[in-house]
Design a protein around this motif. Structure first.
Motif, PDB file in Angstrom:
ATOM      1  N   VAL A  28     -29.843 -65.712 -89.941  1.00  0.00           N
ATOM      2  CA  VAL A  28     -30.613 -65.241 -88.787  1.00  0.00           C
ATOM      3  C   VAL A  28     -30.140 -66.025 -87.566  1.00  0.00           C
ATOM      4  CG1 VAL A  28     -32.900 -64.845 -87.826  1.00  0.00           C
ATOM      5  CG2 VAL A  28     -32.573 -64.812 -90.307  1.00  0.00           C
ATOM      6  N   LEU A  29     -29.756 -65.315 -86.517  1.00  0.00           N
ATOM      7  CA  LEU A  29     -29.185 -65.959 -85.336  1.00  0.00           C
ATOM      8  C   LEU A  29     -30.167 -66.106 -84.183  1.00  0.00           C
ATOM      9  CD1 LEU A  29     -25.689 -64.207 -85.189  1.00  0.00           C
ATOM     10  CD2 LEU A  29     -26.310 -66.358 -86.316  1.00  0.00           C
ATOM     11  N   SER A  30     -31.230 -65.293 -84.167  1.00  0.00           N
ATOM     12  CA  SER A  30     -32.129 -65.314 -83.020  1.00  0.00           C
ATOM     13  C   SER A  30     -33.533 -64.917 -83.435  1.00  0.00           C
ATOM     14  CB  SER A  30     -31.615 -64.366 -81.929  1.00  0.00           C
ATOM     15  OG  SER A  30     -32.365 -64.486 -80.746  1.00  0.00           O
ATOM     16  N   CYS A  31     -34.530 -65.451 -82.722  1.00  0.00           N
ATOM     17  CA  CYS A  31     -35.928 -65.148 -83.034  1.00  0.00           C
ATOM     18  C   CYS A  31     -36.767 -65.306 -81.775  1.00  0.00           C
ATOM     19  CB  CYS A  31     -36.452 -66.056 -84.151  1.00  0.00           C
ATOM     20  SG  CYS A  31     -36.448 -67.825 -83.728  1.00  0.00           S
ATOM     21  N   ILE A  89     -26.455 -59.363 -84.517  1.00  0.00           N
ATOM     22  CA  ILE A  89     -27.362 -59.458 -83.373  1.00  0.00           C
ATOM     23  C   ILE A  89     -27.436 -60.926 -82.960  1.00  0.00           C
ATOM     24  CG2 ILE A  89     -29.742 -59.168 -82.600  1.00  0.00           C
ATOM     25  CD1 ILE A  89     -29.984 -56.825 -84.538  1.00  0.00           C
ATOM     26  N   SER A  90     -26.932 -61.222 -81.783  1.00  0.00           N
ATOM     27  CA  SER A  90     -26.864 -62.609 -81.311  1.00  0.00           C
ATOM     28  C   SER A  90     -28.109 -63.033 -80.557  1.00  0.00           C
ATOM     29  CB  SER A  90     -25.641 -62.788 -80.408  1.00  0.00           C
ATOM     30  OG  SER A  90     -25.647 -61.810 -79.370  1.00  0.00           O
ATOM     31  N   SER A  91     -28.865 -62.075 -80.042  1.00  0.00           N
ATOM     32  CA  SER A  91     -30.024 -62.410 -79.218  1.00  0.00           C
ATOM     33  C   SER A  91     -31.086 -61.335 -79.355  1.00  0.00           C
ATOM     34  CB  SER A  91     -29.598 -62.535 -77.745  1.00  0.00           C
ATOM     35  OG  SER A  91     -30.705 -62.753 -76.895  1.00  0.00           O
ATOM     36  N   ILE A  92     -32.342 -61.760 -79.522  1.00  0.00           N
ATOM     37  CA  ILE A  92     -33.482 -60.839 -79.528  1.00  0.00           C
ATOM     38  C   ILE A  92     -34.604 -61.502 -78.733  1.00  0.00           C
ATOM     39  CG2 ILE A  92     -34.391 -61.710 -81.739  1.00  0.00           C
ATOM     40  CD1 ILE A  92     -35.232 -58.755 -82.311  1.00  0.00           C
ATOM     41  N   ARG A  93     -35.103 -60.802 -77.725  1.00  0.00           N
ATOM     42  CA  ARG A  93     -36.121 -61.363 -76.844  1.00  0.00           C
ATOM     43  C   ARG A  93     -37.174 -60.310 -76.526  1.00  0.00           C
ATOM     44  NH1 ARG A  93     -34.473 -65.304 -78.617  1.00  0.00           N
ATOM     45  NH2 ARG A  93     -33.533 -67.111 -77.581  1.00  0.00           N
ATOM     46  N   SER A  94     -38.421 -60.761 -76.360  1.00  0.00           N
ATOM     47  CA  SER A  94     -39.520 -59.864 -76.040  1.00  0.00           C
ATOM     48  C   SER A  94     -39.815 -59.898 -74.550  1.00  0.00           C
ATOM     49  CB  SER A  94     -40.778 -60.257 -76.823  1.00  0.00           C
ATOM     50  OG  SER A  94     -41.187 -61.565 -76.471  1.00  0.00           O
ATOM     51  N   GLY A 144     -29.823 -60.998 -86.749  1.00  0.00           N
ATOM     52  CA  GLY A 144     -28.762 -61.900 -87.155  1.00  0.00           C
ATOM     53  C   GLY A 144     -27.529 -61.220 -87.679  1.00  0.00           C
ATOM     54  N   MET A 145     -26.890 -61.899 -88.640  1.00  0.00           N
ATOM     55  CA  MET A 145     -25.588 -61.477 -89.129  1.00  0.00           C
ATOM     56  C   MET A 145     -25.632 -60.154 -89.884  1.00  0.00           C
ATOM     57  SD  MET A 145     -23.391 -63.728 -88.096  1.00  0.00           S
ATOM     58  CE  MET A 145     -21.977 -63.418 -89.157  1.00  0.00           C
ATOM     59  N   SER A 201     -35.394 -70.000 -86.655  1.00  0.00           N
ATOM     60  CA  SER A 201     -34.561 -69.175 -87.529  1.00  0.00           C
ATOM     61  C   SER A 201     -33.441 -70.041 -88.074  1.00  0.00           C
ATOM     62  CB  SER A 201     -33.986 -67.984 -86.764  1.00  0.00           C
ATOM     63  OG  SER A 201     -33.220 -68.410 -85.649  1.00  0.00           O
ATOM     64  N   SER A 202     -32.921 -69.671 -89.251  1.00  0.00           N
ATOM     65  CA  SER A 202     -31.960 -70.541 -89.911  1.00  0.00           C
ATOM     66  C   SER A 202     -30.752 -69.776 -90.417  1.00  0.00           C
ATOM     67  CB  SER A 202     -32.617 -71.273 -91.083  1.00  0.00           C
ATOM     68  OG  SER A 202     -32.696 -70.419 -92.217  1.00  0.00           O
TER      69      SER A 202
END
Length: 451
Positions: A152-155, A199-204, A171-172, A124-125
């Motif tokens: 985008v802050l997290s992927c 959103i600073s973090s997204i995890r599955s 993200g932002m 992400s960039s």
């Protein structure tokens, strides 16, 4: 004559040592050995292989008082001020071979986060886009994902309910997105609208947790809240629409398709939860009903019971926590801090907060990546632009220091912060401000170590 006698005495100096290991397959009897003072790692490895009758020699590393042996035994004694009359207790372990730079992949902007899985590298960039390389050796153009309004802050990679390959991002713009990319053009399947700050973090949830578990996502935000999302079709959904945001706020969609807004399955908060910005959150590797989160400003690591949305434990650090990972050994977490430390936390230890601290980075530790199998190895990424590979048994020194490559003239890039890192099987992948994603291959004899 006296000089000659002195040289002979120097050559004849012997040091008493005892060699032990925690790896049973390489264990030898705890016998005292008298060895020359100028012996180094190579000579000690030869001795162990001879005792083990190994037809194929195995290289070993050696720890003395949590310090890796990098000199001769005599040199170590001189540096540490120890007496040659005492037995030197030495722990040995299979040597981790130096990682080799395998590939440098150009990125169009700063890389804010990455997720490496089965050879596929998702980034992400700060330009508001995502890029997916299905295989580092593939000649195919990376898949591009366009839809976020801001950085985008997290992927992360996501396994759909029927085994589909999806990705998720946040993200932002405060909107989470779940994407499908196996069709010709990537498209947004779901939008996640809840958070009031980036959103600073997204995890599955790890797909190996339970074959019957529905696909879940965990989002963390600067608003101090965590949200749990169920990606099962038909579950926790609003009315589908062609857009989930006002037209004036949207970029041009990657395809003219209908997206479905999701609503949270549950919200993780409470009187003792985070008080401000959450840096990172993740699911437990083995327990689908457990999760962890860290706060940047409140310096807290919180363990959550997702079934009851309650706090199991809350630990405090003197440092600002930036990054979070879980070691392959259960109940052991690792964090990176603004104060340049890599810290280990035992969630079972009710007395202590931080169990072990590793120091060596010259900048804040923005990313940590535990080895997928070995419970002792972890890689970390620092603002100084370096990756360090650690063995938890060596508290005072990292195994390796890796510099980021640059794509132009010169050997090393020294100007950009590293912001993210991941460890995928035998590869370490890192990225940041340099506009390049580096891939190192790790040949690790210790990968077979088990608890």
């Amino acid at each position: 004559m006296s000089t000659s006698n002195g040289d002979n005495q120097q050559k004849d100096r012997q040091i008493a040592i005892r060699l032990t290991t925690k790896d049973e397959q390489y264990s030898i009897p705890p016998t005292k050995f008298l060895v020359p003072h100028d012996w180094r790692r190579f000579h000690l490895s030869e001795l162990i292989n001879k005792v083990l009758n190994n037809s194929t020699p195995i290289p070993f590393d050696f720890l003395i008082s949590s310090t890796l042996l990098r000199t001769s035994l005599g040199g170590y004694l001189n540096q540490s001020g120890l007496s040659e009359e005492d037995i030197l207790e030495i722990e040995y372990l299979p040597s981790t071979l130096p990682p080799k730079l395998e590939q440098s992949i150009p990125a169009k902007d700063w890389v804010s986060d990455l997720s490496a899985k089965n050879g596929a590298i998702l980034t992400s960039s700060y330009a508001g886009t995502l890029s997916l390389i299905t295989s580092p050796s593939s000649s195919e153009e990376p898949k591009a994902f366009v839809g976020h309004d801001l950085s985008v802050l997290s992927c992360c990679h996501v396994q759909g309910p029927k085994g589909e390959k999806w990705i998720a991002s946040g993200g932002m713009d405060r909107v989470g997105r779940v994407w499908e990319y196996e069709s010709s053009t990537p498209k947004t399947l779901y939008t996640l609208n809840f958070h009031t700050a980036p959103i600073s973090s997204i995890r599955s949830r790890p797909s190996s947790s339970s074959s019957s578990s529905p696909p879940h996502l965990l989002t963390a935000s600067w608003d101090g809240l965590l949200a749990l999302w169920d990606l099962t079709p038909g579950s926790h959904e609003d009315q589908p629409s062609s857009t989930s945001e006002p037209k004036s706020k949207r970029r041009k969609p990657s395809s003219a398709s209908t997206t479905i807004p999701k609503t949270p399955l549950s919200i993780l908060t409470g009187p003792n939860s985070h008080t401000s910005k959450i840096s990172s959150a993740l699911f437990d590797r083995l327990s689908p009903s457990s999760a962890y989160s860290i706060g940047t400003h409140d310096h807290r690591l919180i363990s959550w019971d997702l079934a009851t949305t309650s706090i199991v434990s809350s630990k405090h650090s003197p440092n600002s926590l930036l990054s979070l990972g879980q070691m392959s050994s259960r109940n052991l977490l690792v964090t990176g801090s603004m104060e340049r430390t890599v810290d280990f936390w035992d969630t079972r230890d009710e007395e202590r907060n931080v169990s072990l601290t590793l120091k060596g980075h010259k900048g804040a530790v923005a990313g940590v990546a535990p080895h997928p199998v070995n419970p002792l190895l972890v890689a970390s990424a620092g603002y100084e632009g370096q990756v360090r590979v650690w063995d938890a048994r060596s508290e005072r020194e990292s195994l390796f220091v890796l510099d980021m490559p640059q794509l132009g003239d010169g050997d090393v890039h020294n100007g950009g912060k590293l912001l993210t890192i991941d460890w995928d099987e035998d590869r370490i992948v890192a990225g940041g401000e340099a506009g390049v994603v580096a891939v190192w291959r790790v040949s690790d004899p210790a990968a077979a170590v088990v608890e």
